[in-house]
Design a protein around this motif. Structure first.
Motif, PDB file in Angstrom:
ATOM      1  N   TYR A   1       4.381   4.722   6.920  1.00  0.00           N
ATOM      2  CA  TYR A   1       5.117   4.813   5.666  1.00  0.00           C
ATOM      3  C   TYR A   1       5.811   6.181   5.577  1.00  0.00           C
ATOM      4  O   TYR A   1       5.635   7.029   6.438  1.00  0.00           O
ATOM      5  CB  TYR A   1       4.180   4.633   4.471  1.00  0.00           C
TER       6      TYR A   1
ATOM      7  N   PRO B   1       0.802  -1.229   0.000  1.00  0.00           N
ATOM      8  CA  PRO B   1       0.000   0.000   0.000  1.00  0.00           C
ATOM      9  C   PRO B   1       0.835   1.280   0.000  1.00  0.00           C
ATOM     10  O   PRO B   1       0.304   2.334  -0.346  1.00  0.00           O
ATOM     11  CB  PRO B   1      -0.807  -0.117   1.307  1.00  0.00           C
ATOM     12  N   CYS B   2       2.102   1.181   0.372  1.00  0.00           N
ATOM     13  CA  CYS B   2       2.930   2.395   0.401  1.00  0.00           C
ATOM     14  C   CYS B   2       2.967   3.061  -0.965  1.00  0.00           C
ATOM     15  O   CYS B   2       2.987   4.286  -1.067  1.00  0.00           O
ATOM     16  CB  CYS B   2       4.334   2.055   0.870  1.00  0.00           C
TER      17      CYS B   2
ATOM     18  N   ASN C   1       2.711  10.293   1.963  1.00  0.00           N
ATOM     19  CA  ASN C   1       1.247  10.245   2.045  1.00  0.00           C
ATOM     20  C   ASN C   1       0.614  11.238   1.079  1.00  0.00           C
ATOM     21  O   ASN C   1      -0.357  11.908   1.405  1.00  0.00           O
ATOM     22  CB  ASN C   1       0.784  10.521   3.477  1.00  0.00           C
TER      23      ASN C   1
ATOM     24  N   TRP D   1      -2.502  -1.871  -3.344  1.00  0.00           N
ATOM     25  CA  TRP D   1      -3.441  -2.152  -2.255  1.00  0.00           C
ATOM     26  C   TRP D   1      -4.826  -2.361  -2.847  1.00  0.00           C
ATOM     27  O   TRP D   1      -5.427  -1.440  -3.402  1.00  0.00           O
ATOM     28  CB  TRP D   1      -3.435  -0.962  -1.279  1.00  0.00           C
TER      29      TRP D   1
ATOM     30  N   SER E   1      -0.510   5.674   8.675  1.00  0.00           N
ATOM     31  CA  SER E   1       0.516   4.677   8.396  1.00  0.00           C
ATOM     32  C   SER E   1       1.864   5.145   8.930  1.00  0.00           C
ATOM     33  O   SER E   1       2.058   6.323   9.255  1.00  0.00           O
ATOM     34  CB  SER E   1       0.630   4.442   6.886  1.00  0.00           C
TER      35      SER E   1
ATOM     36  N   ASN F   1      -1.695   5.888  -1.662  1.00  0.00           N
ATOM     37  CA  ASN F   1      -1.839   4.563  -1.049  1.00  0.00           C
ATOM     38  C   ASN F   1      -2.936   3.711  -1.675  1.00  0.00           C
ATOM     39  O   ASN F   1      -2.759   2.504  -1.862  1.00  0.00           O
ATOM     40  CB  ASN F   1      -2.093   4.696   0.454  1.00  0.00           C
ATOM     41  N   ASP F   2      -4.066   4.339  -1.996  1.00  0.00           N
ATOM     42  CA  ASP F   2      -5.215   3.550  -2.450  1.00  0.00           C
ATOM     43  C   ASP F   2      -5.877   4.106  -3.703  1.00  0.00           C
ATOM     44  O   ASP F   2      -6.987   3.684  -4.055  1.00  0.00           O
ATOM     45  CB  ASP F   2      -6.252   3.443  -1.331  1.00  0.00           C
TER      46      ASP F   2
ATOM     47  N   ALA G   1      -4.668  10.642   4.279  1.00  0.00           N
ATOM     48  CA  ALA G   1      -3.603   9.759   4.752  1.00  0.00           C
ATOM     49  C   ALA G   1      -2.669  10.522   5.682  1.00  0.00           C
ATOM     50  O   ALA G   1      -2.141  11.571   5.319  1.00  0.00           O
ATOM     51  CB  ALA G   1      -2.821   9.196   3.567  1.00  0.00           C
TER      52      ALA G   1
END
Length: 520
Positions: A211, A189-190, A214, A194, A209, A219-220, A227
């Motif tokens: 990570y 997902p980073c 962001n 994802w 996160s 991510n998505d 994020a």
């Protein structure tokens, strides 16, 4: 110490104070004592990962690395450890940092979605043995009170070694019992790999996160996802509450019987007492006779494509070039080469190049992915315009703002402009890794010697780049021909090419240079 134990390295700009240097002695102390501490800790880590000789070599020079006598500095950074508290960064950028004590107010003031949908820890950035140990200690504390993660929770081990070691030592089971889903040792997902199904695209929601980036939609692929970035400790704690309004330093949770309790201070070992478990060895050595290997790729594949060598420099200056886009403001590698769904094309350079600079904001109109084609007068997508220039044999340049190329070190952000016919990226400043990546692909990453010259150039201007001036330590000239008339003017450009990197440009890429050397 609860504050400091919950604090993990995060947004330095938000938690350090900057002062003018008043004491040379203070600077010398900072330059020496921190260095010895770093080398001691790093040496132990290198020894634990079978690289002791590297640590020994580095430490042999430690005594020599100190401030020169009489050295002066423009500023000194002081960190008061007793005042540190965890920070949460975001949404939509790692540059926006809020201390946890003020985060609830920020959520309310900015109307960020309060419910925490997903907490994600790990990735290459924050999945050390200590990170995982501390995360597991928080999870175990919750389990001992009869509760689990309220938000969805995922764990991405940063390597096979970490995955195998935390499986052996029990942290993985604790995280799974807590409700966590352990993902593959990959970017996941980073960078948008994802398969998220708990919210619909376009639905505002919040995730947090550990990570390192962001950016919007990273991510998505959902631009409405808020994020946030925090330490692994804080991410795990927040998932228990399932709310952005929870402060684990001060707030309580309800146990299985409805009683209030506070999370204990997380604990964790920096290195595993039993040593690291290397895990599964999946490395396949290349064959000794590589000439006999034929890589078969279907010409009809839209996901795989054999690379063709880039053309070498023709040895001439480049004149009358259009500016593909004058990017305004933040232009990260996510703006240059978006991840998410685009990553299925990462083995097909031509297809993935259709995302080149589609997130960059055009200073001409304040829009993304809409630029003016100087040859036909039409407004079109950035990749389509670049392709049209390339078909017509026209080289082009990009003008960029500060810290161009911030973000992931993804190679495609440099491959794509080279593939679509670009010659140079000219900016106020570069993110270091992206600058080097551009050099490796035979591009010219150049900066304005005077950053204010960025303002003098308009998106529809034409430019000449005197490439024959390229020399180590010497500036180059950009000649600008204003689109609205008037005399041409010169702008001085700087670069950081060394002799070896200049060969990359002359030969067309670093790979071409290696192939050339191999033939000799």
């Amino acid at each position: 110490m609860a504050q400091n134990d919950m604090q993990h390295v995060g947004s330095t700009s938000a938690i350090v104070s900057r002062k003018k240097l008043t004491s040379r002695r203070g600077a010398e102390i900072g330059a020496t004592t921190s260095l010895f501490t770093f080398n001691d800790n790093m040496a132990k880590y290198l020894q634990a990962t079978n690289r002791q000789e590297i640590g020994d070599f580095a430490r042999s020079y430690a005594a020599e690395l100190r401030a020169d006598e009489g050295a002066e500095y423009d500023e000194m950074v002081e960190i008061n450890l007793s005042e540190l508290e965890p920070h949460i960064n975001g949404p939509f950028t790692p540059d926006l940092a809020t201390p946890i004590s003020k985060f609830k107010d920020a959520v309310k003031e900015n109307k960020w979605p309060e419910e925490l949908k997903v907490g994600l820890i790990g990735s290459c950035t924050n999945s050390s043995y200590e990170d995982m140990s501390r995360a597991a200690s928080i999870a175990q504390d919750a389990l001992s009170h009869g509760i689990k993660a309220k938000a969805h929770f995922t764990v991405t081990p940063g390597s096979e070694q970490i995955r195998a070691t935390i499986e052996r030592d029990g942290q993985m089971k604790t995280l799974e019992d807590f409700g966590g889903m352990v993902l593959a040792n990959a970017c996941g997902p980073c960078i948008g790999q994802w398969d998220r199904r708990d919210v619909k695209k376009g639905e505002p929601n919040s995730i947090i996160s550990s990570y390192n980036r962001n950016f919007t939609g990273r991510n998505d692929a959902n631009p409405a996802t808020h994020a946030f970035v925090a330490s692994p400790d804080l991410v795990v704690a927040m998932t228990i509450a399932g709310s952005l309004n929870f402060n684990p330093l001060t707030d309580t949770l309800k146990d299985k019987d409805g009683n209030d309790f506070k999370l204990a201070v997380p604990t964790g070992e920096a290195l595993p007492s039993q040593g690291f478990d290397p895990g599964n060895d999946t490395y396949q050595a290349p064959p000794e006779d590589r000439a006999s290997i034929n890589v078969a790729v279907s010409p009809q594949s839209d996901r795989l494509q054999l690379l063709e060598p880039f053309q070498a420099w023709d040895g001439k200056d480049s004149n009358d070039m259009p500016i593909l886009i004058k990017a305004k403001g933040k232009t990260t590698t996510d703006h240059i080469s978006m991840a998410g769904p685009w990553l299925k094309y990462r083995g097909h350079l031509d297809n993935i190049s259709n995302n080149m600079l589609i997130g960059a904001i055009n200073s001409a109109n304040g829009e993304a992915n809409k630029v003016h084609n100087s040859t036909n007068g039409e407004w079109d997508a950035v990749p389509a315009t670049a392709r049209d220039y390339k078909r017509k044999g026209i080289k082009w340049v990009v003008i960029g703002d500060w810290n161009y190329g911030e973000g992931s070190s993804r190679e495609h952000a440099a491959l794509e402009p080279r593939h679509l016919g670009g010659l140079a990226i000219i900016t106020r400043s570069f993110a270091r890794i992206h600058e080097t990546n551009l050099k490796k692909q035979g591009m010219l990453p150049l900066t304005f010697s005077n950053p204010e010259d960025y303002e003098k150039i308009q998106p529809d201007d034409k430019v000449d780049l005197l490439c024959t001036q390229l020399a180590v330590g010497k500036p180059m000239t950009l000649r600008v021909h204003p689109s609205k008339g008037g005399d041409a003017f010169d702008v001085e450009l700087s670069h950081t090419f060394n002799e070896g990197q200049m060969e990359w440009f002359k030969n067309g890429s670093a790979l071409n240079t290696m192939a050339k050397a191999h033939k000799k």
